[in-house]
Design an enzyme around this catalytic site. Structure first.
Site, mmCIF file in Angstrom:
data_model
loop_
_atom_site.group_PDB
_atom_site.id
_atom_site.type_symbol
_atom_site.label_atom_id
_atom_site.label_comp_id
_atom_site.label_asym_id
_atom_site.label_seq_id
_atom_site.Cartn_x
_atom_site.Cartn_y
_atom_site.Cartn_z
ATOM 1 N N GLU A 105 28.719 -26.154 176.340
ATOM 2 C CA GLU A 105 27.344 -25.834 176.768
ATOM 3 C C GLU A 105 26.870 -26.772 177.883
ATOM 4 O O GLU A 105 27.526 -27.765 178.196
ATOM 5 C CB GLU A 105 26.380 -25.911 175.580
ATOM 6 N N LYS A 137 15.964 -24.842 180.701
ATOM 7 C CA LYS A 137 16.739 -24.798 179.455
ATOM 8 C C LYS A 137 16.875 -23.310 179.101
ATOM 9 O O LYS A 137 15.873 -22.641 178.858
ATOM 10 C CB LYS A 137 15.973 -25.574 178.386
ATOM 11 N N VAL A 155 23.014 -23.698 172.949
ATOM 12 C CA VAL A 155 24.060 -23.134 172.089
ATOM 13 C C VAL A 155 23.936 -21.607 172.092
ATOM 14 O O VAL A 155 24.927 -20.891 172.287
ATOM 15 C CB VAL A 155 23.972 -23.710 170.661
ATOM 16 N N ASP A 180 8.923 -22.823 164.056
ATOM 17 C CA ASP A 180 9.929 -23.268 165.018
ATOM 18 C C ASP A 180 11.338 -23.196 164.412
ATOM 19 O O ASP A 180 11.787 -24.121 163.739
ATOM 20 C CB ASP A 180 9.606 -24.680 165.514
ATOM 21 N N SER A 227 15.202 -22.442 165.678
ATOM 22 C CA SER A 227 15.978 -22.318 166.913
ATOM 23 C C SER A 227 16.618 -20.945 167.047
ATOM 24 O O SER A 227 17.162 -20.393 166.084
ATOM 25 C CB SER A 227 17.077 -23.380 166.939
ATOM 26 N N ALA A 228 16.603 -20.441 168.279
ATOM 27 C CA ALA A 228 17.293 -19.178 168.587
ATOM 28 C C ALA A 228 18.799 -19.311 168.375
ATOM 29 O O ALA A 228 19.507 -18.299 168.272
ATOM 30 C CB ALA A 228 16.995 -18.761 170.030
ATOM 31 N N ASP A 229 19.290 -20.549 168.283
ATOM 32 C CA ASP A 229 20.732 -20.743 168.011
ATOM 33 C C ASP A 229 21.123 -20.049 166.709
ATOM 34 O O ASP A 229 22.206 -19.474 166.596
ATOM 35 C CB ASP A 229 21.073 -22.239 167.863
ATOM 36 N N LYS A 254 21.021 -32.340 163.663
ATOM 37 C CA LYS A 254 20.320 -33.625 163.548
ATOM 38 C C LYS A 254 19.323 -33.619 162.408
ATOM 39 O O LYS A 254 18.720 -32.603 162.093
ATOM 40 C CB LYS A 254 19.568 -33.909 164.845
HETATM 41 N N1 PSU Z 1 20.865 -30.829 169.376
HETATM 42 C C1 PSU Z 1 21.412 -31.956 169.865
HETATM 43 N N2 PSU Z 1 21.607 -32.072 171.210
HETATM 44 C C2 PSU Z 1 21.278 -31.071 172.077
HETATM 45 C C3 PSU Z 1 20.708 -29.862 171.528
HETATM 46 C C4 PSU Z 1 20.526 -29.791 170.184
HETATM 47 O O1 PSU Z 1 21.704 -32.858 169.113
HETATM 48 O O2 PSU Z 1 21.451 -31.219 173.289
HETATM 49 C C5 PSU Z 1 20.373 -28.725 172.457
HETATM 50 C C6 PSU Z 1 21.430 -27.615 172.332
HETATM 51 O O3 PSU Z 1 21.629 -27.046 173.603
HETATM 52 C C7 PSU Z 1 20.763 -26.615 171.397
HETATM 53 C C8 PSU Z 1 19.305 -26.753 171.814
HETATM 54 O O4 PSU Z 1 21.243 -25.302 171.547
HETATM 55 O O5 PSU Z 1 19.126 -28.142 172.064
HETATM 56 C C9 PSU Z 1 18.361 -26.264 170.752
HETATM 57 O O6 PSU Z 1 17.075 -26.215 171.261
HETATM 58 P P1 PSU Z 1 15.901 -25.497 170.428
HETATM 59 O O7 PSU Z 1 15.680 -26.372 169.246
HETATM 60 O O8 PSU Z 1 14.742 -25.468 171.364
HETATM 61 O O9 PSU Z 1 16.421 -24.140 170.094
HETATM 62 MN MN MN Z 2 12.409 -24.362 168.965
#
Ligand code: PSU
Ligand code: MN
Length: 305
Positions: free
Chosen positions: A28, A91, A111, A143, A145-147, A164
């Site tokens: 990524e 992003k 991701v 909240d 994540s879309a992941d 994390k």
């Molecule tokens: N977690 C980490 N390091 C990162 C990310 C997540 O420890 O760099 C990044 C990844 O690209 C992940 C994104 O897909 O943050 C998730 O963001 P969000 O929570 O906004 O979906």
């Molecule tokens: Mn988010």
């Protein structure tokens, strides 16, 4: 750039590997633009690629460059994402990608975004640091994540060090279960918490060899189920950070995010940057090392496939 149709630019080396059955591992790029400060970001991106090559596989770092979906960034493109600044590089998750393409803009794929583009290119294995998840307090903020939703729909195996502890790991695992995403612990019974090998939460299945993982991925494919798989690979023991230190940095970072009124896509980058600051860089080395470890395991899974 050689292959690829329409808006996909697949680097020649990646296209040849895909055509001839040489293993390919996707990487990524949000980790480059928003996950690490410069120059740690360039170092991490290039070293992850080297580790994949060392295993006989071909790395394909993915991003959007001037509106093109690039699969296999050049060194110059990696340096561009690393130095342009996180304000200038969007992003890019699933929802952002069509807009960035239309505007011929640059975007660093999360991701979710990376899985989507990897699947378009025919890449089945992807290495990252940690996946996004359900944030603490999501009962109110919504909240998530879309992941997690990309994992539900797109058939790519994601090798990560868990997620994390800035997230609610229990709810993250619940959402993955709801969406039918298996969480495989590579040589572990516990879901790892990124800097820590343990989280207090179990995985669905423990797998001790890459052949076992490849067999499960093949079975999924044969059934035409679609959807991704999480392969959780704990940080190497020598780089693990003691939980007590992490917990205090995490609590402070979460409080600062709340006080600053951070929300939406800014939350994860904000928390990551605070952790790097609060730990005086201690988290940075651990973060790099777990990425390299995931890259190595991903390359071996891709070879076993
Ligand atoms: N977690 C980490 N390091 C990162 C990310 C997540 O420890 O760099 C990044 C990844 O690209 C992940 C994104 O897909 O943050 C998730 O963001 P969000 O929570 O906004 O979906
Ligand atoms: Mn988010």
């Amino acid at each position: 750039m050689s292959a690829g149709s329409g808006i996909l630019d697949i680097a020649a080396e990646v296209a040849e590997a895909l055509a001839s059955g040489v293993p390919v591992v996707a990487l990524e790029s949000t980790i480059i633009s928003h996950g690490f400060p410069f120059p740690a970001n360039v170092e991490c991106a290039l070293e992850a690629e080297r580790v994949i090559r060392e295993q006989g596989a071909v790395p394909a770092t993915i991003a959007i460059i001037a509106g093109r979906l690039v699969v296999g960034l050049s060194r110059e493109q990696i340096e561009h994402l690393a130095t342009a600044g996180s304000e200038r590089i969007a992003k890019a998750s699933r929802r952002d990608i069509p807009l960035l393409v239309a505007a011929r803009a640059d975007g660093a794929t999360t991701v979710a975004g990376t899985m989507l583009v990897a699947a378009m290119a025919g890449i089945r294995v992807f290495a990252t640091g940690g996946i996004g998840g359900v944030h603490r307090g999501a009962q109110r903020s919504f909240d998530v994540s879309a992941d997690l939703l990309e994992l539900a729909r797109t058939e790519v195996a994601v090798v990560c060090a868990g997620a994390k502890s800035i997230l609610d790991l229990e709810l993250t695992l619940e959402v993955l279960e709801t969406h039918g995403v298996p969480v495989l612990g590579y040589q572990t019974d516990e879901f790892p918490a990124f800097y820590s090998r343990t989280s207090g939460h179990g995985v669905d299945y423990r797998v001790d060899s890459v052949e076992q993982i490849a067999a499960a991925l093949r079975a999924r494919r044969e059934m035409g189920m679609g959807g991704g798989t999480v392969i959780a690979n704990p940080i190497p023991v020598e780089y693990e950070i003691p939980r007590s230190e992490l917990d205090s940095w995490t609590a402070t970072a979460l409080l600062q995010a709340e006080e600053a009124g951070i929300h939406g896509k800014a939350v994860t980058p904000f928390l990551l940057a605070r952790l790097h600051e609060l730990s005086g860089g201690v988290t940075e080395d651990a973060n790099k090392q777990l990425v390299y470890s995931n890259a190595r395991v991903a390359a071996r899974i891709a070879a076993a496939l």
